[in-house]
Design a protein around this motif. Structure first.
Motif, PDB file in Angstrom:
ATOM      1  N   PHE A 199       8.759 -13.871 -18.594  1.00 56.98           N
ATOM      2  CA  PHE A 199       7.834 -12.891 -18.019  1.00 56.98           C
ATOM      3  C   PHE A 199       7.289 -13.406 -16.700  1.00 56.98           C
ATOM      4  O   PHE A 199       7.028 -14.608 -16.545  1.00 56.98           O
ATOM      5  CB  PHE A 199       6.667 -12.622 -18.976  1.00 56.98           C
ATOM      6  N   THR A 200       7.129 -12.489 -15.744  1.00 61.62           N
ATOM      7  CA  THR A 200       6.492 -12.859 -14.487  1.00 61.62           C
ATOM      8  C   THR A 200       5.797 -11.640 -13.887  1.00 61.62           C
ATOM      9  O   THR A 200       6.001 -10.502 -14.333  1.00 61.62           O
ATOM     10  CB  THR A 200       7.503 -13.444 -13.484  1.00 61.62           C
ATOM     11  N   ILE A 201       4.990 -11.901 -12.902  1.00 63.66           N
ATOM     12  CA  ILE A 201       4.309 -10.846 -12.148  1.00 63.66           C
ATOM     13  C   ILE A 201       4.783 -10.922 -10.707  1.00 63.66           C
ATOM     14  O   ILE A 201       4.937 -12.007 -10.154  1.00 63.66           O
ATOM     15  CB  ILE A 201       2.773 -11.008 -12.207  1.00 63.66           C
ATOM     16  N   LEU A 202       5.029  -9.773 -10.113  1.00 61.62           N
ATOM     17  CA  LEU A 202       5.342  -9.709  -8.689  1.00 61.62           C
ATOM     18  C   LEU A 202       4.237  -8.901  -8.028  1.00 61.62           C
ATOM     19  O   LEU A 202       4.129  -7.692  -8.231  1.00 61.62           O
ATOM     20  CB  LEU A 202       6.700  -9.046  -8.457  1.00 61.62           C
ATOM     21  N   GLY A 203       3.382  -9.578  -7.266  1.00 64.23           N
ATOM     22  CA  GLY A 203       2.284  -8.906  -6.592  1.00 64.23           C
ATOM     23  C   GLY A 203       2.757  -8.260  -5.309  1.00 64.23           C
ATOM     24  O   GLY A 203       3.263  -8.945  -4.421  1.00 64.23           O
ATOM     25  N   ILE A 204       2.586  -6.941  -5.209  1.00 63.28           N
ATOM     26  CA  ILE A 204       3.030  -6.198  -4.031  1.00 63.28           C
ATOM     27  C   ILE A 204       1.798  -5.656  -3.318  1.00 63.28           C
ATOM     28  O   ILE A 204       1.130  -4.745  -3.824  1.00 63.28           O
ATOM     29  CB  ILE A 204       3.976  -5.049  -4.414  1.00 63.28           C
ATOM     30  N   SER A 205       1.476  -6.218  -2.172  1.00 61.96           N
ATOM     31  CA  SER A 205       0.256  -5.838  -1.470  1.00 61.96           C
ATOM     32  C   SER A 205       0.502  -4.737  -0.449  1.00 61.96           C
ATOM     33  O   SER A 205       1.533  -4.717   0.221  1.00 61.96           O
ATOM     34  CB  SER A 205      -0.331  -7.063  -0.753  1.00 61.96           C
ATOM     35  N   VAL A 206      -0.472  -3.844  -0.325  1.00 62.23           N
ATOM     36  CA  VAL A 206      -0.425  -2.820   0.716  1.00 62.23           C
ATOM     37  C   VAL A 206      -1.360  -3.191   1.871  1.00 62.23           C
ATOM     38  O   VAL A 206      -1.833  -2.329   2.611  1.00 62.23           O
ATOM     39  CB  VAL A 206      -0.768  -1.415   0.160  1.00 62.23           C
ATOM     40  N   ASP A 207      -1.596  -4.477   2.011  1.00 61.29           N
ATOM     41  CA  ASP A 207      -2.404  -4.972   3.129  1.00 61.29           C
ATOM     42  C   ASP A 207      -1.676  -4.776   4.454  1.00 61.29           C
ATOM     43  O   ASP A 207      -0.447  -4.648   4.501  1.00 61.29           O
ATOM     44  CB  ASP A 207      -2.698  -6.467   2.951  1.00 61.29           C
ATOM     45  N   GLU A 208      -2.451  -4.821   5.530  1.00 66.25           N
ATOM     46  CA  GLU A 208      -1.899  -4.851   6.885  1.00 66.25           C
ATOM     47  C   GLU A 208      -2.284  -6.134   7.613  1.00 66.25           C
ATOM     48  O   GLU A 208      -1.607  -6.527   8.559  1.00 66.25           O
ATOM     49  CB  GLU A 208      -2.396  -3.638   7.683  1.00 66.25           C
ATOM     50  N   ASP A 209      -3.360  -6.758   7.165  1.00 65.59           N
ATOM     51  CA  ASP A 209      -3.861  -7.987   7.781  1.00 65.59           C
ATOM     52  C   ASP A 209      -3.365  -9.193   6.981  1.00 65.59           C
ATOM     53  O   ASP A 209      -3.779  -9.406   5.835  1.00 65.59           O
ATOM     54  CB  ASP A 209      -5.389  -7.968   7.825  1.00 65.59           C
ATOM     55  N   ARG A 210      -2.483  -9.971   7.571  1.00 63.58           N
ATOM     56  CA  ARG A 210      -1.869 -11.097   6.872  1.00 63.58           C
ATOM     57  C   ARG A 210      -2.901 -12.121   6.407  1.00 63.58           C
ATOM     58  O   ARG A 210      -2.845 -12.611   5.274  1.00 63.58           O
ATOM     59  CB  ARG A 210      -0.839 -11.781   7.784  1.00 63.58           C
ATOM     60  N   GLU A 211      -3.864 -12.460   7.264  1.00 66.28           N
ATOM     61  CA  GLU A 211      -4.847 -13.487   6.927  1.00 66.28           C
ATOM     62  C   GLU A 211      -5.729 -13.049   5.766  1.00 66.28           C
ATOM     63  O   GLU A 211      -6.051 -13.849   4.883  1.00 66.28           O
ATOM     64  CB  GLU A 211      -5.692 -13.845   8.155  1.00 66.28           C
ATOM     65  N   LYS A 212      -6.133 -11.785   5.754  1.00 67.81           N
ATOM     66  CA  LYS A 212      -6.958 -11.298   4.644  1.00 67.81           C
ATOM     67  C   LYS A 212      -6.161 -11.283   3.346  1.00 67.81           C
ATOM     68  O   LYS A 212      -6.698 -11.566   2.269  1.00 67.81           O
ATOM     69  CB  LYS A 212      -7.479  -9.898   4.971  1.00 67.81           C
ATOM     70  N   TRP A 213      -4.882 -10.958   3.445  1.00 64.47           N
ATOM     71  CA  TRP A 213      -4.003 -10.967   2.261  1.00 64.47           C
ATOM     72  C   TRP A 213      -3.894 -12.377   1.694  1.00 64.47           C
ATOM     73  O   TRP A 213      -4.105 -12.594   0.492  1.00 64.47           O
ATOM     74  CB  TRP A 213      -2.642 -10.419   2.672  1.00 64.47           C
ATOM     75  N   LEU A 214      -3.577 -13.335   2.556  1.00 68.09           N
ATOM     76  CA  LEU A 214      -3.415 -14.722   2.102  1.00 68.09           C
ATOM     77  C   LEU A 214      -4.727 -15.289   1.563  1.00 68.09           C
ATOM     78  O   LEU A 214      -4.740 -16.031   0.565  1.00 68.09           O
ATOM     79  CB  LEU A 214      -2.897 -15.596   3.247  1.00 68.09           C
ATOM     80  N   LYS A 215      -5.834 -14.956   2.208  1.00 71.49           N
ATOM     81  CA  LYS A 215      -7.142 -15.439   1.750  1.00 71.49           C
ATOM     82  C   LYS A 215      -7.454 -14.913   0.355  1.00 71.49           C
ATOM     83  O   LYS A 215      -7.965 -15.647  -0.501  1.00 71.49           O
ATOM     84  CB  LYS A 215      -8.228 -15.007   2.738  1.00 71.49           C
ATOM     85  N   ALA A 216      -7.138 -13.645   0.097  1.00 69.21           N
ATOM     86  CA  ALA A 216      -7.385 -13.057  -1.221  1.00 69.21           C
ATOM     87  C   ALA A 216      -6.528 -13.729  -2.291  1.00 69.21           C
ATOM     88  O   ALA A 216      -6.991 -13.965  -3.414  1.00 69.21           O
ATOM     89  CB  ALA A 216      -7.112 -11.560  -1.183  1.00 69.21           C
ATOM     90  N   ILE A 217      -5.280 -14.038  -1.954  1.00 69.52           N
ATOM     91  CA  ILE A 217      -4.401 -14.727  -2.905  1.00 69.52           C
ATOM     92  C   ILE A 217      -4.971 -16.088  -3.270  1.00 69.52           C
ATOM     93  O   ILE A 217      -5.015 -16.470  -4.449  1.00 69.52           O
ATOM     94  CB  ILE A 217      -2.985 -14.882  -2.311  1.00 69.52           C
ATOM     95  N   ARG A 218      -5.439 -16.814  -2.255  1.00 67.70           N
ATOM     96  CA  ARG A 218      -6.015 -18.140  -2.501  1.00 67.70           C
ATOM     97  C   ARG A 218      -7.303 -18.041  -3.306  1.00 67.70           C
ATOM     98  O   ARG A 218      -7.504 -18.778  -4.278  1.00 67.70           O
ATOM     99  CB  ARG A 218      -6.278 -18.855  -1.175  1.00 67.70           C
ATOM    100  N   LYS A 219      -8.180 -17.126  -2.906  1.00 68.28           N
ATOM    101  CA  LYS A 219      -9.482 -17.012  -3.564  1.00 68.28           C
ATOM    102  C   LYS A 219      -9.348 -16.596  -5.018  1.00 68.28           C
ATOM    103  O   LYS A 219     -10.063 -17.097  -5.887  1.00 68.28           O
ATOM    104  CB  LYS A 219     -10.355 -16.009  -2.814  1.00 68.28           C
ATOM    105  N   ASP A 220      -8.419 -15.670  -5.309  1.00 69.67           N
ATOM    106  CA  ASP A 220      -8.241 -15.183  -6.680  1.00 69.67           C
ATOM    107  C   ASP A 220      -7.305 -16.072  -7.481  1.00 69.67           C
ATOM    108  O   ASP A 220      -7.124 -15.863  -8.679  1.00 69.67           O
ATOM    109  CB  ASP A 220      -7.711 -13.752  -6.670  1.00 69.67           C
TER     110      ASP A 220
END
Length: 334
Positions: free
Chosen positions: A258-279
């Motif tokens: 089993f695995t999860i594939l997170g598919i983001s609808v972000d447009e801002d790369r830095e905000k996307w990466l920051k959210a991944i790290r924070k969560d």
């Protein structure tokens, strides 16, 4: 399940109406408003673009002695909002070609008294939760096939609930002809066609998309495992609230296929990466960084969070599954 879908656009007030109406052409609409506690300023009439989810300025006017007005013509009824002096609170109207009267206090714009539109009367007859609640949403869709508001409700109900194919078809068939000429129905029809393609028991559409390092991830490479396709974004509060639960599920099933594939609808790369790290998201995360794009269109995702569970063969076996339910599904399947 609540979805991040511009909820501020659809705040509903209570105002019961037993009227039944079909969409009928008229000369146009007029809006006459009085805002108590306000002297001067600007009022803007805006609406949501269904293609981009962006705000469109329809008209603007000067406020004098707390009063202002708008006039125009609509091809079909459509949800609009009035912004006063760029305040965050808005007055929402399901506008159609009829006279509309608005009385509000400047400190309570979202509690404005709105009268004059039959579509708006139905719009205000339901609490906001009805748009997303399966039972009340079904009531609206089945009982008001002559209302554009019903197609508006269906547009969100189809996205967030696992409605059977037979029921989806029945709802679509019930809409009356004038409603079928409206943008909400036309977008709903496109969504319906997509939902048939990504219904449970159908093969998941193939795609390739870059991960956080720019390496292309192909969905086909994940065959042989149960895969949860999790559509989310850094700016989506409900998505972020669910992430800790998904992390627990992921870690608890680390020994399974089993695995999860997170598919983001972000447009801002830095905000996307920051959210991944924070969560602390340990699974593969991918994004085209184009917001709503070809992939979300392919899967009929117009609101988030949404997810699809695939079996090891790549067949869709569940949609919009909650973390606790996923644990049970994986346990039952060994």
């Amino acid at each position: 399940m609540k979805a991040q879908i511009n909820i501020n656009w659809i705040i509903l007030l209570l105002c019961l109406s037993s009227c039944r109406t079909a969409v009928q052409p008229a000369d146009g609409f007029t809006i006459n408003a009085t805002i108590n506690g306000l002297e001067d300023g600007w009022a803007k009439l805006v609406k949501l673009d269904l293609n981009t989810n962006g705000q469109i300025l329809v008209d603007s006017t000067i406020i004098q002695n707390g009063a202002f007005s708008f006039a125009g013509h609509l091809e079909t009824p459509y949800l609009h909002s009035i912004i006063i002096n760029d305040a965050p609170e808005k007055i929402h109207i399901f506008l159609e070609n009829s006279p509309v009267s608005i009385i509000a206090d400047i400190d309570a714009l979202e509690q404005a008294q709105v009268s004059g539109s039959k579509e708006d009367s139905l719009f205000r007859a339901y609490d906001i939760e009805a748009i997303f609640d399966r039972k009340e949403g079904m009531e609206i869709m089945l009982n008001y096939p002559g209302y554009v508001f019903s197609a508006f409700t269906a547009y969100y109900q189809f996205q967030i609930h696992n409605i059977s194919i037979d029921t989806l078809s029945m709802i679509m068939d019930r809409f009356e002809e004038p409603v079928r000429q409206t943008p909400y129905y036309q977008h709903l029809e496109k969504l319906y066609t997509t939902l048939m393609r990504v219904a449970v028991s159908q093969p998941a559409p193939a795609f390739s998309i870059p991960d956080t390092n720019g390496v292309t991830v192909d969905l086909a490479d994940l065959k042989g495992k149960y895969v949860l396709l999790d559509f989310w974004a850094s700016w989506c509060a409900p998505c972020r609230m669910e992430n800790p639960q998904w992390v627990e599920v992921y870690q608890a099933n680390a020994g399974r296929d089993f695995t999860i594939l997170g598919i983001s609808v972000d447009e801002d790369r830095e905000k996307w990466l920051k959210a991944i790290r924070k969560d602390g998201l340990p699974w593969i995360n991918v994004s085209n960084l184009k917001g709503w794009d070809e992939l979300t269109d392919e899967y009929g995702v117009k609101a988030i969070p949404q997810n699809f569970l695939l079996d090891p063969d790549g067949t869709i076996i569940g949609k919009n599954i909650k973390p606790a339910d996923l644990v049970a599904i994986l346990h039952d399947r060994g």
